[in-house]
Design an enzyme around this catalytic site. Structure first.
Site, PDB file in Angstrom:
ATOM      1  N   CYS A 152      46.189  43.768  24.672  1.00  0.00           N
ATOM      2  CA  CYS A 152      45.364  42.833  23.892  1.00  0.00           C
ATOM      3  C   CYS A 152      43.973  42.677  24.481  1.00  0.00           C
ATOM      4  O   CYS A 152      43.093  42.105  23.839  1.00  0.00           O
ATOM      5  CB  CYS A 152      46.046  41.472  23.814  1.00  0.00           C
ATOM      6  N   CYS A 193      51.616  36.389  27.052  1.00  0.00           N
ATOM      7  CA  CYS A 193      50.441  35.588  27.398  1.00  0.00           C
ATOM      8  C   CYS A 193      50.761  34.667  28.574  1.00  0.00           C
ATOM      9  O   CYS A 193      49.912  34.442  29.442  1.00  0.00           O
ATOM     10  CB  CYS A 193      49.980  34.768  26.198  1.00  0.00           C
TER      11      CYS A 193
HETATM   12 FE1  FES Z   1      47.196  38.788  24.994  1.00  0.00          FE
HETATM   13 FE2  FES Z   1      47.654  36.344  24.411  1.00  0.00          FE
HETATM   14  S1  FES Z   1      47.417  37.974  23.007  1.00  0.00           S
HETATM   15  S2  FES Z   1      47.206  37.154  26.322  1.00  0.00           S
END
Ligand code: FES
Length: 125
Positions: free
Chosen positions: A36, A105
């Site tokens: 991400c 996360c």
């Molecule tokens: Fe990657 Fe939350 S989407 S840390």
């Protein structure tokens, strides 16, 4: 904000605790998630083997920010060994739950705090 988050997640996202940087930190840990692209840095001050102060900077999603915020509250005052054991589940539970796709996360914070403690231990050797 999407309603996949608990009120506690929203509270910590909108009013994050312990945000910032400790210039003379005793240990620093930075981790990123390549998928991400989110990045988090945790700074700690240590006294008598306990986390005396902690701050974080997170470039990331709402769950990452909320996890960092609550994570700093959980480990503040704890011994380094206790903080090393903090898991993503501990963080998610404290937040009243996180959606499955957001569990990584909270992992980011537990990895970052471990890295900061390792950094501290390396420095005092
Ligand atoms: Fe990657 Fe939350 S989407 S840390």
């Amino acid at each position: 904000m999407a309603d996949i988050y608990t009120e506690k997640v929203k509270d910590h996202f909108f009013n994050p605790r312990n945000v910032g940087e400790i210039k003379d930190a005793d240990g620093v840990g930075t981790v990123g998630n390549p998928t991400c692209g989110d990045v988090m840095t945790v700074y700690i001050k240590v006294k008598n083997d306990k986390i005396k102060d902690i701050k974080f900077k997170t470039y990331g999603c709402a769950a990452a920010i909320a996890s960092s915020s609550i994570g700093t509250e959980i480990v503040k005052g704890k011994t380094l060994d206790e903080a090393m054991k903090l898991s993503r589940d501990d963080i998610a539970n404290e937040l009243g739950g996180l959606p499955a796709i957001k569990m990584h996360c909270s992992n980011l914070f537990s990895d970052a705090i471990r890295k900061a403690i390792k950094d501290y231990r390396k420095r005092i050797k």
